[in-house]
Design a protein around this motif. Structure first.
Motif, mmCIF file in Angstrom:
data_model
loop_
_atom_site.group_PDB
_atom_site.id
_atom_site.type_symbol
_atom_site.label_atom_id
_atom_site.label_comp_id
_atom_site.label_asym_id
_atom_site.label_seq_id
_atom_site.Cartn_x
_atom_site.Cartn_y
_atom_site.Cartn_z
ATOM 1 N N ASP A 5 0.835 -1.208 0.000
ATOM 2 C CA ASP A 5 0.000 0.000 0.000
ATOM 3 C C ASP A 5 0.868 1.257 0.000
ATOM 4 O OD1 ASP A 5 -2.324 -1.547 0.096
ATOM 5 O OD2 ASP A 5 -2.418 -1.466 2.291
ATOM 6 N N ASP A 8 2.342 1.754 -3.427
ATOM 7 C CA ASP A 8 1.318 2.275 -4.346
ATOM 8 C C ASP A 8 1.105 3.779 -4.141
ATOM 9 O OD1 ASP A 8 0.962 -0.247 -5.423
ATOM 10 O OD2 ASP A 8 -0.864 -0.662 -4.253
ATOM 11 N N ALA A 9 1.028 4.187 -2.885
ATOM 12 C CA ALA A 9 0.811 5.612 -2.585
ATOM 13 C C ALA A 9 2.000 6.455 -3.033
ATOM 14 C CB ALA A 9 0.550 5.798 -1.091
ATOM 15 N N ALA A 12 2.091 6.737 -6.784
ATOM 16 C CA ALA A 12 1.084 7.675 -7.287
ATOM 17 C C ALA A 12 1.577 9.115 -7.163
ATOM 18 C CB ALA A 12 -0.231 7.500 -6.533
ATOM 19 N N VAL A 55 -5.569 7.630 -10.630
ATOM 20 C CA VAL A 55 -4.386 7.001 -10.029
ATOM 21 C C VAL A 55 -4.328 7.317 -8.534
ATOM 22 C CG1 VAL A 55 -1.851 6.989 -10.010
ATOM 23 C CG2 VAL A 55 -3.076 6.974 -12.192
ATOM 24 N N ARG A 58 -7.073 5.244 -6.798
ATOM 25 C CA ARG A 58 -6.715 3.823 -6.658
ATOM 26 C C ARG A 58 -5.669 3.616 -5.569
ATOM 27 N NH1 ARG A 58 -7.143 3.898 -12.161
ATOM 28 N NH2 ARG A 58 -4.896 4.054 -12.477
ATOM 29 N N ALA A 59 -4.799 4.591 -5.389
ATOM 30 C CA ALA A 59 -3.769 4.498 -4.350
ATOM 31 C C ALA A 59 -4.316 4.851 -2.970
ATOM 32 C CB ALA A 59 -2.594 5.408 -4.699
#
Length: 112
Positions: A5, A8-9, A12, A55, A58-59
């Protein structure tokens, strides 16, 4: 929050337009900002802004809520806080006083 996670963040935010979009969303809290207004402020096409907002969403860093013909986006500051806390979870081998200045940011101090 786990490593995936967090990655991903950070991924982004690792793009200039998305970074600036997130900063603008954070500045617009708690009201949020319409996607079209954000696109105009950043001087980019609305369809490009929509892709960047997707994006961020989603993050987990942004949310959108339809209001009439607009979608109002807001920064997910709790998610950003979780990312930062994950990064600092094992800060300084159990000596939190070393990391304390990172957590006591002047931008987040309530104004009197």
């Amino acid at each position: 929050m786990d490593a995936n996670d967090t990655i991903d963040a950070l991924a982004a935010l690792a793009q200039p337009t998305r970074m600036e979009a997130f900063r603008r969303l954070a500045a617009a809290e708690p009201e949020g900002i319409a996607a079209g207004d954000l696109a105009r402020r950043l001087d980019i096409p609305q369809n490009t802004m929509s892709t960047h907002l997707a994006v961020l969403t989603r993050a987990g860093l942004a949310t959108g809520e339809r209001q009439g013909r607009s979608i109002i986006y807001r920064a997910e500051l709790t998610a950003l806080r979780k990312v930062l806390l994950f990064l600092l979870q094992d800060c300084c081998e159990g000596r939190p006083e070393i990391c304390a200045p990172l957590l006591a940011s002047p931008c987040c101090v309530p104004q009197e």
